[in-house]
Motif scaffolding. Sequence first.
Motif, short mmCIF file in Angstrom:
data_model
loop_
_atom_site.label_atom_id
_atom_site.label_comp_id
_atom_site.label_asym_id
_atom_site.label_seq_id
_atom_site.Cartn_x
_atom_site.Cartn_y
_atom_site.Cartn_z
N TYR A 251 0.80 -1.23 0.00
CA TYR A 251 0.00 0.00 0.00
C TYR A 251 0.84 1.28 0.00
O TYR A 251 0.28 2.38 0.09
CB TYR A 251 -0.93 0.00 1.21
CG TYR A 251 -1.90 -1.15 1.24
CD1 TYR A 251 -3.02 -1.17 0.43
CD2 TYR A 251 -1.68 -2.24 2.10
CE1 TYR A 251 -3.91 -2.24 0.46
CE2 TYR A 251 -2.55 -3.31 2.13
CZ TYR A 251 -3.67 -3.31 1.32
OH TYR A 251 -4.55 -4.38 1.34
N LYS A 252 2.17 1.14 -0.06
CA LYS A 252 3.06 2.31 -0.04
C LYS A 252 2.79 3.21 1.17
O LYS A 252 2.82 4.44 1.09
CB LYS A 252 2.89 3.14 -1.33
CG LYS A 252 3.04 2.35 -2.61
CD LYS A 252 4.41 1.71 -2.71
CE LYS A 252 4.55 0.92 -4.02
NZ LYS A 252 5.82 0.14 -4.04
N THR A 253 2.53 2.57 2.32
CA THR A 253 2.14 3.30 3.54
C THR A 253 2.87 2.72 4.75
O THR A 253 3.10 1.50 4.82
CB THR A 253 0.62 3.19 3.77
OG1 THR A 253 -0.06 3.73 2.63
CG2 THR A 253 0.18 3.94 5.02
N THR A 254 3.23 3.57 5.70
CA THR A 254 3.71 3.12 7.02
C THR A 254 3.05 3.98 8.09
O THR A 254 2.40 4.98 7.79
CB THR A 254 5.24 3.24 7.16
OG1 THR A 254 5.60 4.62 7.10
CG2 THR A 254 5.97 2.45 6.10
N ARG A 255 3.25 3.59 9.32
CA ARG A 255 2.75 4.38 10.47
C ARG A 255 3.64 4.10 11.67
O ARG A 255 4.33 3.08 11.72
CB ARG A 255 1.28 4.06 10.75
CG ARG A 255 0.97 2.63 11.03
CD ARG A 255 -0.53 2.34 10.85
NE ARG A 255 -0.88 2.15 9.44
CZ ARG A 255 -1.62 2.99 8.74
NH1 ARG A 255 -2.08 4.09 9.29
NH2 ARG A 255 -1.91 2.74 7.46
N ALA A 256 3.64 4.99 12.65
CA ALA A 256 4.48 4.85 13.84
C ALA A 256 4.18 3.54 14.56
O ALA A 256 3.04 3.06 14.55
CB ALA A 256 4.28 6.03 14.78
N LEU A 257 5.21 2.98 15.18
CA LEU A 257 5.07 1.63 15.74
C LEU A 257 5.67 1.54 17.14
O LEU A 257 6.70 2.13 17.44
CB LEU A 257 5.74 0.63 14.81
CG LEU A 257 5.72 -0.84 15.23
CD1 LEU A 257 5.44 -1.74 14.02
CD2 LEU A 257 7.04 -1.24 15.88
N SER A 258 5.00 0.73 17.98
CA SER A 258 5.50 0.43 19.33
C SER A 258 5.05 -0.97 19.72
O SER A 258 4.32 -1.64 18.99
CB SER A 258 4.96 1.46 20.33
OG SER A 258 5.55 1.26 21.61
N PHE A 259 5.52 -1.40 20.90
CA PHE A 259 5.11 -2.68 21.47
C PHE A 259 4.61 -2.45 22.89
O PHE A 259 5.12 -1.58 23.61
CB PHE A 259 6.29 -3.66 21.50
CG PHE A 259 6.80 -4.03 20.14
CD1 PHE A 259 6.22 -5.06 19.42
CD2 PHE A 259 7.85 -3.33 19.56
CE1 PHE A 259 6.67 -5.39 18.15
CE2 PHE A 259 8.32 -3.65 18.30
CZ PHE A 259 7.72 -4.69 17.59
N THR A 260 3.64 -3.23 23.28
CA THR A 260 3.12 -3.13 24.65
C THR A 260 4.22 -3.46 25.65
O THR A 260 4.99 -4.41 25.47
CB THR A 260 1.95 -4.12 24.85
OG1 THR A 260 0.92 -3.81 23.91
CG2 THR A 260 1.39 -4.02 26.26
#
Length: 714
Positions: A251-260
């Motif tokens: 989708y040519k898309t990313t978003r910010a990422l974290s882990f619990t």
Amino acid sequence: MMKKIVVPGLIIVCIILILGSIMFVTNQRGKPYEKDGLKFVSKVGGKDFYVYSDGIWQKKFLKGVNIGAAKPGSFPGELAISKDEYLRWFKYISDMNADVIRVYTTLKPDFYDALYEFNSKAKKPLYLIQGVWVKEEDVASSNDAYANNDKIKNDFIKDANDLVDIFHGNPMLPLKKGFASGKYKSDISKYVIGWILGIEWDPTFVEDTNKNNPTNNTYSGNFLYTKGASPFETFLCEVGDKVLDYEASKYKTTRALSFTNWLTTDMLKHPNEPYKNEDMSVVNMEHIKSQKRFKSGVFASYHIYPYYPDFLNYQKEYVNFKDENGKINTYKAYLRDLFKEHTMPVLVAEFGVPASRGMAHKSLYSGYNQGNHDESEQGKIITNLLQDIHEEGYCGAIVFTWQDEWFKKTWNTMDLDLPNSRPFWSNPQTNEQEFGLMAFDPGKEKSSCYVDGDISDWNKDKSIYKTNNVSLYVKSDEEYVYLMAKTKNFDFSKDSLYIPVDSLQGQGNTLDKARDIGFERPADFLIQISGKKNSKILVDAYYDSFYYLYGEQLKMIEKKPSYNTIGNGIFNPMYLCLSREMYLPEDRKTVPFSQYETGFLKYGDANPEHKDYNSLTDFSAHDGNIEMRIPWQLLNVMDPSTKEIMGDLYKNKSVKAEKTKGMYFGAKIVKSGIVDHSKIGMGYYTWQPWELPTYHERLKPSYYILQSAFKALK
């Protein structure tokens, strides 16, 4: 003849500019930012979190709530919440001045359709932070993230990739018991600002993964790589990278990422923590790095409560920390300590206190306990915690939780109910059920009774027991047994009202030795109304589950051989355990077993529509009429929906349920200074079982308090 209107050229130019500006903002709303061939709507910068909105990057302090997957009458895996319910809740949440909702797992299409529909019409959108659950049974059975040919890892990635497709309105998930399924058609990708992947990691799971896989300590992918990571952190890094890569490729898309993450697996040392497992393992987000291609970036997220783990009560530097008001504030001390360890934004993804009658932990210095707060106090405490989080530089705070959750259990009450029946009744003794800002109260539109001094709720009821100076009425719903006593010549400040309860045949006391009161039937409980400060419910020592569990079975409190005899004439206060005996390694001292009297009855007004409403109210008195509400669990009822109560503890050698037909209740007024040896009679009460509970939604006072607090924060 109409006059010709002449509009100066400057005005025309201004109008054109304004209209153009409006059209630009309208066209830009929800449109992602694009760079190097990738689109994204969220990014991190330093320790701040940014959202792309109306064509510009806006620094955000994320204000929000977690939303669970269940409502009364259902378990989370049933995903029973409807689109209409979500739409209504989103309106409430937006009106509360929140801008973020977080969910823990894949939900059914109704949720994502509702979010799309709400945001397409709302003045300001609600952003989503999406979680991906890891099956706890897989964790428990393998205790290794790489076990069984990477089953946990592969399932983790597969579930997250399915969510990527869901964001973009693509997949059709097949029917699978306990999982979301159906056709997902709403493209909500522009509203999803982040991932928080995983669960509160069990420290043994982390430790065993590290021990069993010592060479799995590096990973380098297209978007994430490790630096100084443990095998468990490497496992997380790979999962995150594969998910990011999937969305970027498709989708040519990313978003910010974290882990619990949570305090149990933070990177700090807690030398005075009494339980080894609570400071045994580390999950350090700082060891997971962003490749240059990953413009959205990573952030840290933690569940941080003020009462758990126990080091918050005993760590010396926290206990010695005072905030700007001169008060010991161990919560703020911890926040400051943790924040220093990070170079990235840090989000408090869960925080709060429950507005429950029952309590499971104490915060020794602040009083921000796990339970036994009324709903207004809940709001004030959440606001104070929110302020601490904001002042310490965190990028956001997400309250736990939006709605009360009847299916939940708590360690100090879970042995006293039936696990498969929890969603079908409300248990105010179990604090985990009442973290919500929105309550589910019994009754389709209103509750059957409000303990508030107004007895008009009882106009259609008949008494079950009468004497010359008292008439007793009883009814019940999915949460309480209600009692109302009409009295004559009862001085509330001096006299005592006693109500014996016979719930289980074949045991009980015909005499209360301490108060010298006799009963015509053996009583299992005795309710004592003696003014505002000495009213309580007592239990026959033989039927005392607290003593049985902690005295007879676990041997944590002193044994009382006299309690083991039927008809011993002893009624005990009712307690809940707060903590077992603990050894503080740094102080080299033992903290004794802790309990509190949960049978103490609080005077007040339990009507939510009244100015003096207090949700912890147990009884009220007005014009000689005494109203009470007793939680089912305080009468040793394990499931009122199927009429199952606790059986003979000693005969069964454990806490086991058995069916009941009903209970007997009596009443007697004992005048101050007068000896009366007449025995109390009892009348019969029964109720109808139910398959599904009735309930209605109610916004708690804490909702409105938080509404103001959120509005004040920028």
